[in-house]
Design a protein around this motif. Structure first.
Motif, PDB file in Angstrom:
ATOM      1  N   LEU A 167      46.277 -25.408  51.841  1.00 38.41           N
ATOM      2  CA  LEU A 167      47.321 -24.416  52.019  1.00 38.41           C
ATOM      3  C   LEU A 167      47.202 -23.336  50.941  1.00 38.41           C
ATOM      4  O   LEU A 167      46.747 -23.628  49.827  1.00 38.41           O
ATOM      5  N   PRO A 168      47.607 -22.112  51.231  1.00 35.55           N
ATOM      6  CA  PRO A 168      47.535 -21.055  50.211  1.00 35.55           C
ATOM      7  C   PRO A 168      48.394 -21.351  48.987  1.00 35.55           C
ATOM      8  O   PRO A 168      48.079 -20.899  47.884  1.00 35.55           O
ATOM      9  N   VAL A 169      49.502 -22.062  49.164  1.00 33.61           N
ATOM     10  CA  VAL A 169      50.396 -22.383  48.056  1.00 33.61           C
ATOM     11  C   VAL A 169      51.071 -23.715  48.376  1.00 33.61           C
ATOM     12  O   VAL A 169      51.214 -24.081  49.548  1.00 33.61           O
ATOM     13  N   ALA A 170      51.449 -24.471  47.352  1.00 30.01           N
ATOM     14  CA  ALA A 170      52.130 -25.751  47.564  1.00 30.01           C
ATOM     15  C   ALA A 170      53.525 -25.506  48.137  1.00 30.01           C
ATOM     16  O   ALA A 170      54.270 -24.668  47.626  1.00 30.01           O
ATOM     17  N   LEU A 171      53.878 -26.239  49.199  1.00 26.43           N
ATOM     18  CA  LEU A 171      55.148 -26.040  49.883  1.00 26.43           C
ATOM     19  C   LEU A 171      55.749 -27.391  50.288  1.00 26.43           C
ATOM     20  O   LEU A 171      55.016 -28.361  50.510  1.00 26.43           O
ATOM     21  N   PRO A 172      57.075 -27.455  50.415  1.00 23.93           N
ATOM     22  CA  PRO A 172      57.722 -28.680  50.913  1.00 23.93           C
ATOM     23  C   PRO A 172      57.651 -28.726  52.448  1.00 23.93           C
ATOM     24  O   PRO A 172      58.504 -28.190  53.146  1.00 23.93           O
ATOM     25  N   LEU A 173      56.651 -29.385  52.979  1.00 21.43           N
ATOM     26  CA  LEU A 173      56.394 -29.359  54.423  1.00 21.43           C
ATOM     27  C   LEU A 173      57.311 -30.327  55.166  1.00 21.43           C
ATOM     28  O   LEU A 173      57.553 -31.447  54.725  1.00 21.43           O
ATOM     29  N   GLU A 174      57.776 -29.873  56.343  1.00 17.12           N
ATOM     30  CA  GLU A 174      58.638 -30.686  57.204  1.00 17.12           C
ATOM     31  C   GLU A 174      57.913 -31.170  58.463  1.00 17.12           C
ATOM     32  O   GLU A 174      58.176 -32.266  58.935  1.00 17.12           O
ATOM     33  N   GLY A 196      48.592 -36.497  52.021  1.00 12.65           N
ATOM     34  CA  GLY A 196      48.856 -35.231  51.369  1.00 12.65           C
ATOM     35  C   GLY A 196      48.816 -35.374  49.861  1.00 12.65           C
ATOM     36  O   GLY A 196      48.945 -36.474  49.318  1.00 12.65           O
ATOM     37  N   ARG A 197      48.621 -34.254  49.157  1.00 16.13           N
ATOM     38  CA  ARG A 197      48.667 -34.247  47.696  1.00 16.13           C
ATOM     39  C   ARG A 197      48.975 -32.847  47.200  1.00 16.13           C
ATOM     40  O   ARG A 197      48.789 -31.858  47.927  1.00 16.13           O
ATOM     41  N   ARG A 198      49.440 -32.788  45.940  1.00 21.69           N
ATOM     42  CA  ARG A 198      49.891 -31.523  45.359  1.00 21.69           C
ATOM     43  C   ARG A 198      48.707 -30.629  44.990  1.00 21.69           C
ATOM     44  O   ARG A 198      48.754 -29.413  45.173  1.00 21.69           O
ATOM     45  N   ASP A 199      47.642 -31.213  44.465  1.00 21.25           N
ATOM     46  CA  ASP A 199      46.454 -30.439  44.109  1.00 21.25           C
ATOM     47  C   ASP A 199      45.244 -31.358  44.174  1.00 21.25           C
ATOM     48  O   ASP A 199      45.358 -32.562  44.413  1.00 21.25           O
ATOM     49  N   ILE A 202      51.361 -40.190  54.186  1.00 21.22           N
ATOM     50  CA  ILE A 202      52.545 -39.499  54.697  1.00 21.22           C
ATOM     51  C   ILE A 202      53.030 -40.120  55.997  1.00 21.22           C
ATOM     52  O   ILE A 202      54.192 -40.481  56.133  1.00 21.22           O
ATOM     53  N   ASP A 203      52.139 -40.257  56.970  1.00 25.80           N
ATOM     54  CA  ASP A 203      52.576 -40.739  58.285  1.00 25.80           C
ATOM     55  C   ASP A 203      51.356 -41.152  59.089  1.00 25.80           C
ATOM     56  O   ASP A 203      50.216 -40.809  58.749  1.00 25.80           O
ATOM     57  N   SER A 204      51.591 -41.884  60.131  1.00 22.14           N
ATOM     58  CA  SER A 204      50.542 -42.230  61.097  1.00 22.14           C
ATOM     59  C   SER A 204      51.143 -42.120  62.492  1.00 22.14           C
ATOM     60  O   SER A 204      52.353 -42.288  62.685  1.00 22.14           O
ATOM     61  N   GLY A 205      50.295 -41.819  63.464  1.00 23.38           N
ATOM     62  CA  GLY A 205      50.789 -41.660  64.818  1.00 23.38           C
ATOM     63  C   GLY A 205      49.657 -41.434  65.791  1.00 23.38           C
ATOM     64  O   GLY A 205      48.477 -41.613  65.462  1.00 23.38           O
ATOM     65  N   LEU A 206      50.028 -41.020  66.989  1.00 24.06           N
ATOM     66  CA  LEU A 206      49.068 -40.826  68.067  1.00 24.06           C
ATOM     67  C   LEU A 206      49.116 -39.372  68.504  1.00 24.06           C
ATOM     68  O   LEU A 206      50.163 -38.857  68.893  1.00 24.06           O
ATOM     69  N   PRO A 217      57.835 -35.722  55.269  1.00 24.55           N
ATOM     70  CA  PRO A 217      59.087 -36.042  54.560  1.00 24.55           C
ATOM     71  C   PRO A 217      59.625 -34.926  53.681  1.00 24.55           C
ATOM     72  O   PRO A 217      60.615 -35.123  52.984  1.00 24.55           O
ATOM     73  N   GLY A 218      59.022 -33.744  53.670  1.00 32.94           N
ATOM     74  CA  GLY A 218      59.520 -32.657  52.840  1.00 32.94           C
ATOM     75  C   GLY A 218      58.975 -32.650  51.430  1.00 32.94           C
ATOM     76  O   GLY A 218      59.471 -31.893  50.584  1.00 32.94           O
ATOM     77  N   ASN A 219      57.949 -33.460  51.134  1.00 32.79           N
ATOM     78  CA  ASN A 219      57.336 -33.440  49.804  1.00 32.79           C
ATOM     79  C   ASN A 219      56.488 -32.181  49.636  1.00 32.79           C
ATOM     80  O   ASN A 219      55.918 -31.660  50.595  1.00 32.79           O
ATOM     81  N   VAL A 220      56.383 -31.700  48.388  1.00 35.24           N
ATOM     82  CA  VAL A 220      55.584 -30.506  48.099  1.00 35.24           C
ATOM     83  C   VAL A 220      54.109 -30.892  48.076  1.00 35.24           C
ATOM     84  O   VAL A 220      53.682 -31.720  47.266  1.00 35.24           O
ATOM     85  N   VAL A 221      53.328 -30.311  48.965  1.00 35.38           N
ATOM     86  CA  VAL A 221      51.892 -30.584  49.038  1.00 35.38           C
ATOM     87  C   VAL A 221      51.155 -29.269  49.239  1.00 35.38           C
ATOM     88  O   VAL A 221      51.710 -28.297  49.759  1.00 35.38           O
ATOM     89  N   GLN A 222      49.903 -29.245  48.830  1.00 36.70           N
ATOM     90  CA  GLN A 222      49.038 -28.086  49.074  1.00 36.70           C
ATOM     91  C   GLN A 222      47.774 -28.464  49.829  1.00 36.70           C
ATOM     92  O   GLN A 222      47.070 -27.598  50.333  1.00 36.70           O
ATOM     93  N   GLN A 223      47.487 -29.771  49.928  1.00 32.76           N
ATOM     94  CA  GLN A 223      46.334 -30.234  50.688  1.00 32.76           C
ATOM     95  C   GLN A 223      46.773 -31.342  51.646  1.00 32.76           C
ATOM     96  O   GLN A 223      47.583 -32.201  51.290  1.00 32.76           O
ATOM     97  N   LEU A 224      46.237 -31.282  52.870  1.00 30.45           N
ATOM     98  CA  LEU A 224      46.495 -32.298  53.884  1.00 30.45           C
ATOM     99  C   LEU A 224      45.164 -32.867  54.358  1.00 30.45           C
ATOM    100  O   LEU A 224      44.177 -32.142  54.489  1.00 30.45           O
ATOM    101  N   LYS A 225      45.167 -34.178  54.605  1.00 28.22           N
ATOM    102  CA  LYS A 225      43.969 -34.845  55.128  1.00 28.22           C
ATOM    103  C   LYS A 225      44.365 -35.716  56.303  1.00 28.22           C
ATOM    104  O   LYS A 225      45.315 -36.499  56.217  1.00 28.22           O
TER     105      LYS A 225
END
Length: 439
Positions: A249-256, A275-278, A286-290, A309-317
């Motif tokens: 992500l361009p900047v760390a944000l609290p994702l919903e 997810g992680r902050r940096d 964070i979560d698992s699903g289909l 969950p609304g945690n501040v993250v900048q990278q998602l995997k």
């Protein structure tokens, strides 16, 4: 005079920011509310939005407050179990709307639901289910179903609502799934409802012969006072290894929420999200699903979102189980959402006003909302004037590289002038003192 010059030079100026967008205001001032689009927030260089400013036409910074869109979740969101009743049709009218007669208790709760008219034994077809939600005096947000184990695969049905069992309003379609992969079971049992109240829900299966036997039915109330979501444009990702995709992500944000663009038809992907902050922090589950895009009866059935969950993250995997076919060799595009963020400012000086954002070193200048707007209430906040961007940002900037701590030559120059001035004044004072002693 030198100290005054230093303070003037230290004031915030529009040119100190990477992005500068004019505003149009309407309504009664002097306070105005601005919904800060997520596309503009992505231009920030500080995740807490300390680098947001509002200026007037003369370049003077305006007093402002930021109301961050933090998730407003109830502490206890325990699903509420509801009664369910089968809806039968005869074999020769399996696709028709079920006609029912009901028996109620003294408090209005359904006791029994029977077909209207006689259906001979062995000819009844399970058309769907009727749920009694009359005991829940709140908008309905989610429906959670469980059904008999012999029915695997996807279950698709229409959702209708009624308060009198006579007049029904369509609430859209639902989709649940249960799939087995070797010794693992993947389930999707939650259906999103439109957040409205109803005394009864009717679930009618698209293909009646596939309707399962329900084991439980639960509903979840709408979160009170939840703010609307603000969605980003799509961003590109990278492939860490086959079946593992990473997005920066361009900047760390609290994702919903996040949404994966599944473009290939008949894609099925049991997935786990981290997810992680940096890049120096460990990955957090964070979560698992289909996730899937499947074609059934000539229509695409899509499940492409995951809740965060609304945690501040900048990278998602996203790690995908390739036994379901995966999501392709290339990383799919991703969009994400945060709670809407609002800037409230006190308009002073000549309009037009403008909002500026994007400065990695500037300090925050926002005030508490109660200080900016004395005696503020939700009603008073809703009655304030509104401000809107004259140009809507549409592109997502690339992720900003970490700013190295370098020398601030502007500040060093100003302090050098001040120190030299003091030394010059001291030299003059010493010269004057020597001349006075000589005389």
């Amino acid at each position: 005079m030198l100290c005054a010059a230093l303070l003037v030079q230290a004031e915030d100026l529009p040119d100190d920011f990477a992005s500068h967008t004019p505003l149009t205001v309407s309504g009664e001032g002097p306070w105005y509310r601005l919904e800060l689009p997520l596309a503009l927030q992505l231009s920030a260089r500080q995740s807490n939005l300390n680098d947001v400013r509002v200026f007037n036409a003369d370049g003077q910074a305006q007093p402002y407050a930021i109301t961050l869109g933090e998730p407003q979740r109830a502490e206890d969101q325990t699903p509420v179990a509801v009664k369910w009743f089968p809806l039968y049709n005869s074999d020769d009218a399996r696709d028709a709307e079920p006609k029912i007669r009901v028996e109620r208790s003294t408090n209005g709760t359904l006791v029994e639901v029977l077909p209207q008219g006689e259906i001979e034994a062995g000819e009844e077809i399970l058309r769907g289910w009727l749920l009694d939600t009359s005991a829940i005096n709140a908008p309905l947000d989610q429906l959670i179903l469980d059904w008999s184990t012999e029915r695997e695969g996807f279950q698709r049905f229409s959702i209708e609502a009624s308060d009198d069992l006579q007049h029904w309003k369509r609430w859209g379609e639902g989709q649940v799934a249960r799939l087995s992969f070797a010794d693992e079971l993947v389930e999707q049992r939650v259906v999103t409802l439109p957040g409205r109240s109803a005394r009864y829900l009717r679930l009618l299966w698209t293909t009646p012969q596939t309707a399962p036997t329900l084991a439980s039915a639960q509903v979840v109330n709408t979160r009170p006072g939840a703010l609307p979501l603000s969605w980003s444009p799509t961003i590109n990702g990278s492939v860490e290894k086959p079946g593992v995709y990473v997005w920066q992500l361009p900047v760390a944000l609290p994702l919903e929420r996040m949404k994966v663009a599944i473009t290939q038809p008949n894609s099925l992907a049991p997935a786990t999200l981290y997810g992680r902050r940096d890049s120096n922090a460990p990955w957090q589950l964070i979560d698992s699903g289909l996730l899937y895009r499947l074609t059934q009866n000539g229509q695409d059935v899509v499940q492409d979102e995951m809740e965060l969950p609304g945690n501040v993250v900048q990278q998602l995997k996203l790690e995908v189980d390739d036994r379901g076919g995966g999501l392709g060799n290339d990383a799919p595009k991703l969009s994400f959402a945060v709670r809407a963020t609002q800037v409230v400012f006190l308009g002073r000086g000549a309009p037009p006003y403008s909002v500026a954002i994007g400065n990695a070193t500037i300090k925050g200048a926002n005030l508490p909302l109660s200080t900016l707007v004395p005696g503020v209430t939700q009603e008073k906040l809703a009655s304030l004037g509104s401000a809107k961007l004259t140009v809507t940002p549409v592109e997502v900037p690339s992720a900003a590289a970490p700013v190295a701590a370098g020398l601030d030559w502007k500040r060093i120059g100003l302090w050098s002038v001040l120190v030299l001035g003091v030394l010059f004044l001291g030299w003059m004072a010493i010269g004057t003192l020597r001349a006075s002693r000589h005389k």
